[in-house]
Design an enzyme around this catalytic site. Structure first.
Site, mmCIF file in Angstrom:
data_model
loop_
_atom_site.group_PDB
_atom_site.id
_atom_site.type_symbol
_atom_site.label_atom_id
_atom_site.label_comp_id
_atom_site.label_asym_id
_atom_site.label_seq_id
_atom_site.Cartn_x
_atom_site.Cartn_y
_atom_site.Cartn_z
ATOM 1 N N TYR A 135 30.376 39.078 50.756
ATOM 2 C CA TYR A 135 29.099 38.347 49.930
ATOM 3 C C TYR A 135 28.950 38.539 48.543
ATOM 4 C CZ TYR A 135 25.968 37.708 54.190
ATOM 5 O OH TYR A 135 25.636 37.108 55.492
ATOM 6 N N ASP A 136 30.182 38.912 47.978
ATOM 7 C CA ASP A 136 30.151 38.801 46.502
ATOM 8 C C ASP A 136 31.482 38.464 46.080
ATOM 9 O OD1 ASP A 136 29.245 38.915 43.808
ATOM 10 O OD2 ASP A 136 29.093 41.376 43.720
ATOM 11 N N LEU A 137 32.188 37.466 46.700
ATOM 12 C CA LEU A 137 33.418 36.878 46.385
ATOM 13 C C LEU A 137 33.654 36.436 45.182
ATOM 14 C CD1 LEU A 137 34.762 35.572 49.790
ATOM 15 C CD2 LEU A 137 35.742 37.445 48.421
ATOM 16 N N ASN A 141 36.066 40.149 41.485
ATOM 17 C CA ASN A 141 36.028 41.181 42.379
ATOM 18 C C ASN A 141 37.536 41.213 43.136
ATOM 19 O OD1 ASN A 141 33.830 42.352 41.659
ATOM 20 N ND2 ASN A 141 32.479 41.014 42.971
#
Ligand SMILES: Nc1ncnc2c1ncn2[C@@H]1O[C@H](COP(=O)(O)OP(=O)(O)OP(=O)(O)O)[C@@H](O)[C@H]1O
Ligand SMILES: [Mg+2]
Length: 222
Positions: A135-137, A141
């Site tokens: 959900y925060d690719l 990251n």
């Protein structure tokens, strides 16, 4: 980068003087400091004054728990992450291995390597196959260590086998390529999908890509 001292739990304040500040993000402060003699990163989720204190605490704890949990599960599936050393839900603190690498973002801005995107696609495919979304690719990251992608920043991750959720995960990454790596976005996306498809197979991949088109269409017209 000057972190607000009074927002940091008092027991953790000495870290500020002894350690090296790596990042002060929207949600958290990251400090490099030894842990039992090992090079480590202390990630502290700081309170947000615009949120109600009770809700804020609940959110920070939930994200700390999700991140810690993901750091123990991903390696079992062969998805490289920093090793988890310690978690303190009370203080919203995670202590993990310090990875001596640079982000995929920095590396790509200097020298685009499609192979890394293909490998990342494989890792994301493997996570989705296990019913797990990040959900925060973004390329910030992912850390590259010894030529291999390692996944970090797992505080928003969730368990879901719904192709729609998998599509949203991919959409976040596609948007990152559009905004941060416009020069190589097509080649990077193709390489990523090549890896993803290899891991998930034709049918599952096509289903997710169809949903991805739905997601994009919906966003465009609302
Ligand atoms: N284990 C690690 N080893 C080395 N550097 C790290 C490590 N974890 C994080 N970093 C560095 O710190 C940066 C911020 O970390 P991270 O993405 O986890 O925090 P964030 O974006 O503030 O997260 P959140 O959105 O959960 O608040 C990373 O982009 C990376 O450069
Ligand atoms: Mg991050």
């Amino acid at each position: 980068m000057k972190p607000p001292r009074d927002l940091i739990p008092s027991e953790l304040r000495p870290l500020l003087d002894r350690g090296e500040i790596l990042a002060l993000g929207a949600e958290s402060l990251l400090i490099k400091h030894d842990w039992l003699g090992l090079p480590a990163v202390y990630k502290i989720r700081l309170p947000k004054s615009y949120r109600h204190p009770r809700l804020d605490e609940r959110l920070r704890r939930a994200r700390t728990r999700r991140e810690a949990r993901a750091l123990t599960r991903l390696p079992e599936w062969g998805v490289p992450t920093p090793a988890l050393y310690e978690v303190d839900l009370e203080r919203c603190l995670i202590v993990m291995e310090h990875l001596p690498g640079e982000t995929l973002r920095e590396l790509t801005e200097r020298n685009f390597r499609p192979r890394l995107f293909e490998e990342l696609g494989r890792l994301v495919g493997r996570m989705h196959e296990r019913g797990f979304v990040h959900y925060d690719l973004t390329t910030s990251n992912v850390l590259i260590v010894d030529g291999r992608p390692h996944v970090i920043d797992l505080g928003l991750s969730e368990d879901t086998t719904d192709p729609e959720d998998h599509a949203i995960d991919l959409r976040v990454f596609e948007r990152c390529l559009e905004s941060t790596h416009p020069d190589v976005r097509e080649e990077a996306w193709e390489a990523f999908l090549r890896g993803y498809r290899e891991e998930r197979g034709e049918e599952a991949t096509d289903t997710v890509l169809e949903r991805l088109e739905d997601v994009k269409g919906r966003v465009r017209y609302v």
